[in-house]
Design a protein around this motif. Structure first.
Motif, PDB file in Angstrom:
ATOM      1  N   TYR A  12       0.832  -1.201   0.000  1.00  0.00           N
ATOM      2  CA  TYR A  12       0.000   0.000   0.000  1.00  0.00           C
ATOM      3  C   TYR A  12       0.873   1.260   0.000  1.00  0.00           C
ATOM      4  O   TYR A  12       0.668   2.177  -0.789  1.00  0.00           O
ATOM      5  N   TYR A  13       1.885   1.277   0.855  1.00  0.00           N
ATOM      6  CA  TYR A  13       2.781   2.438   0.906  1.00  0.00           C
ATOM      7  C   TYR A  13       3.530   2.583  -0.414  1.00  0.00           C
ATOM      8  O   TYR A  13       3.752   3.676  -0.913  1.00  0.00           O
ATOM      9  N   GLN A  14       3.929   1.444  -0.972  1.00  0.00           N
ATOM     10  CA  GLN A  14       4.640   1.456  -2.242  1.00  0.00           C
ATOM     11  C   GLN A  14       3.758   2.073  -3.324  1.00  0.00           C
ATOM     12  O   GLN A  14       4.190   2.870  -4.144  1.00  0.00           O
ATOM     13  N   ASP A  15       2.483   1.742  -3.266  1.00  0.00           N
ATOM     14  CA  ASP A  15       1.518   2.263  -4.214  1.00  0.00           C
ATOM     15  C   ASP A  15       1.365   3.778  -4.063  1.00  0.00           C
ATOM     16  O   ASP A  15       1.082   4.487  -5.024  1.00  0.00           O
ATOM     17  N   LEU A  16       1.568   4.268  -2.860  1.00  0.00           N
ATOM     18  CA  LEU A  16       1.498   5.715  -2.626  1.00  0.00           C
ATOM     19  C   LEU A  16       2.782   6.414  -3.065  1.00  0.00           C
ATOM     20  O   LEU A  16       2.877   7.623  -2.994  1.00  0.00           O
ATOM     21  N   GLY A  17       3.788   5.647  -3.451  1.00  0.00           N
ATOM     22  CA  GLY A  17       5.045   6.261  -3.865  1.00  0.00           C
ATOM     23  C   GLY A  17       6.030   6.404  -2.722  1.00  0.00           C
ATOM     24  O   GLY A  17       7.042   7.080  -2.841  1.00  0.00           O
ATOM     25  N   ILE A  18       5.721   5.771  -1.588  1.00  0.00           N
ATOM     26  CA  ILE A  18       6.641   5.839  -0.453  1.00  0.00           C
ATOM     27  C   ILE A  18       7.645   4.697  -0.600  1.00  0.00           C
ATOM     28  O   ILE A  18       7.275   3.532  -0.593  1.00  0.00           O
ATOM     29  N   GLN A  19       8.913   5.035  -0.782  1.00  0.00           N
ATOM     30  CA  GLN A  19       9.937   4.024  -1.071  1.00  0.00           C
ATOM     31  C   GLN A  19      10.614   3.517   0.187  1.00  0.00           C
ATOM     32  O   GLN A  19      11.104   2.405   0.242  1.00  0.00           O
ATOM     33  N   THR A  20      10.714   4.364   1.170  1.00  0.00           N
ATOM     34  CA  THR A  20      11.452   4.002   2.371  1.00  0.00           C
ATOM     35  C   THR A  20      10.624   4.382   3.578  1.00  0.00           C
ATOM     36  O   THR A  20       9.998   5.435   3.582  1.00  0.00           O
ATOM     37  N   LEU A  21      10.595   3.514   4.557  1.00  0.00           N
ATOM     38  CA  LEU A  21       9.843   3.845   5.765  1.00  0.00           C
ATOM     39  C   LEU A  21      10.816   4.275   6.853  1.00  0.00           C
ATOM     40  O   LEU A  21      11.876   3.702   7.012  1.00  0.00           O
ATOM     41  N   TYR A  22      10.440   5.311   7.560  1.00  0.00           N
ATOM     42  CA  TYR A  22      11.274   5.811   8.640  1.00  0.00           C
ATOM     43  C   TYR A  22      10.552   5.563   9.940  1.00  0.00           C
ATOM     44  O   TYR A  22       9.424   6.014  10.122  1.00  0.00           O
ATOM     45  N   ARG A  23      11.189   4.830  10.813  1.00  0.00           N
ATOM     46  CA  ARG A  23      10.536   4.522  12.080  1.00  0.00           C
ATOM     47  C   ARG A  23      10.655   5.683  13.030  1.00  0.00           C
ATOM     48  O   ARG A  23      11.565   6.492  12.946  1.00  0.00           O
TER      49      ARG A  23
END
Ligand code: URA
Ligand code: SF4
Length: 258
Positions: A12-23
């Motif tokens: 889902y995040y990938q679909d939004l264009g978010i490539q990297t998650l920051y905790r």
């Protein structure tokens, strides 16, 4: 969280264009390798199915972005007392966004200024007053009853950059995940990008506002109109741009509210 749920969330995040998650946690510009490996989607990023090209709104329907599983309150809770990028160091208040969660129109600015940082609300300083005038004045002239409270307003970065400098690319990327999630949660009929930073965050294009303004682009299928940032319009030598901004806004308002 079980593996399948995590996989779905990453897709889902990938679909939004978010490539990297920051905790959440101590500020760091790049995630440490084990963390990055654990959270980065395994498959290559999906490209936007339709490249951001100018098009006439209404000529064809926009494809909606994937339905969001979260509300603005969920996103705000996830931001928490955020220290994911260096901008947390100078902030007084996080400026998440304000307005109508169900608004068919969202305005995206750059980042909080001094007044916004003090109040925790977007566009409440001089540029904000002009934005209110632009929205309500144009709407009134066009016979559309619209108050600022009825739209949603937010920024690319949620904390005030020092001396109001332009947000840096890594800050835009880190905080941009929240903007993307806000837009996915609201799923407006159109987005109005105010200035170059908002345009850069939403559209993969290199041209400046002067080139981009007045045309429709898309972010995840949602029509995006680029126009001048109200701060730019406040400078006395930019008065010609005001008329153009009013024209852009007219287009947006008719598209959304007719
Ligand atoms: N400028 C912005 O880009 N955003 C605000 O919230 C205020 C001024
Ligand atoms: Fe977190 Fe965004 Fe503030 Fe950076 S600008 S600290 S990512 S809320």
């Amino acid at each position: 969280m079980n593996r399948e749920l995590l996989r779905q969330l990453l897709l889902y995040y990938q679909d939004l264009g978010i490539q990297t998650l920051y905790r959440r946690g101590p500020a760091q510009t790049t995630p440490s390798p084990p963390q990055a490996a654990a959270t980065r989607p395994e498959t290559p990023p999906l490209s936007d199915p339709v490249p951001a090209q100018p098009y006439e709104a209404g000529l064809f329907e926009s494809t909606p972005s994937s339905p969001s599983h979260e509300s603005l309150a969920d996103i705000l809770a996830d931001i928490g007392d955020c220290t994911r990028c260096r901008l947390h160091q100078g902030r007084t208040k996080i400026v998440f966004g304000a307005g109508n969660e169900k608004s068919p129109l969202v305005f995206v600015g750059e980042g909080p200024g001094a007044e916004e940082d003090a109040q925790g609300l977007p566009f409440v300083g001089r540029a904000g007053q002009l934005l209110t005038q632009m929205i309500e004045g144009t709407a009134r002239k066009e016979g559309i009853p619209l108050k600022r409270e009825q739209v949603y307003i937010c920024n690319v970065v949620k904390c005030r950059p020092p001396d109001n400098r332009t947000p840096l690319p890594d800050e835009m990327e880190i905080c941009g995940q929240f903007l993307f999630r806000q837009l996915a949660a609201i799923r407006p009929k159109a987005i109005c990008a105010l200035g170059a930073t908002a345009a850069r965050a939403l559209l993969d294009r290199k041209e400046g506002v002067t080139k981009l303004r007045g045309n429709w682009y898309r972010w995840r299928g949602i029509p995006v109109m680029v126009t001048y940032h109200p701060s730019y319009l406040l400078r006395p030598y930019n008065q010609n741009a005001k008329r153009e901004a009013w024209d852009d806004l007219k287009k947006v308002l008719h598209y959304v509210y007719d």
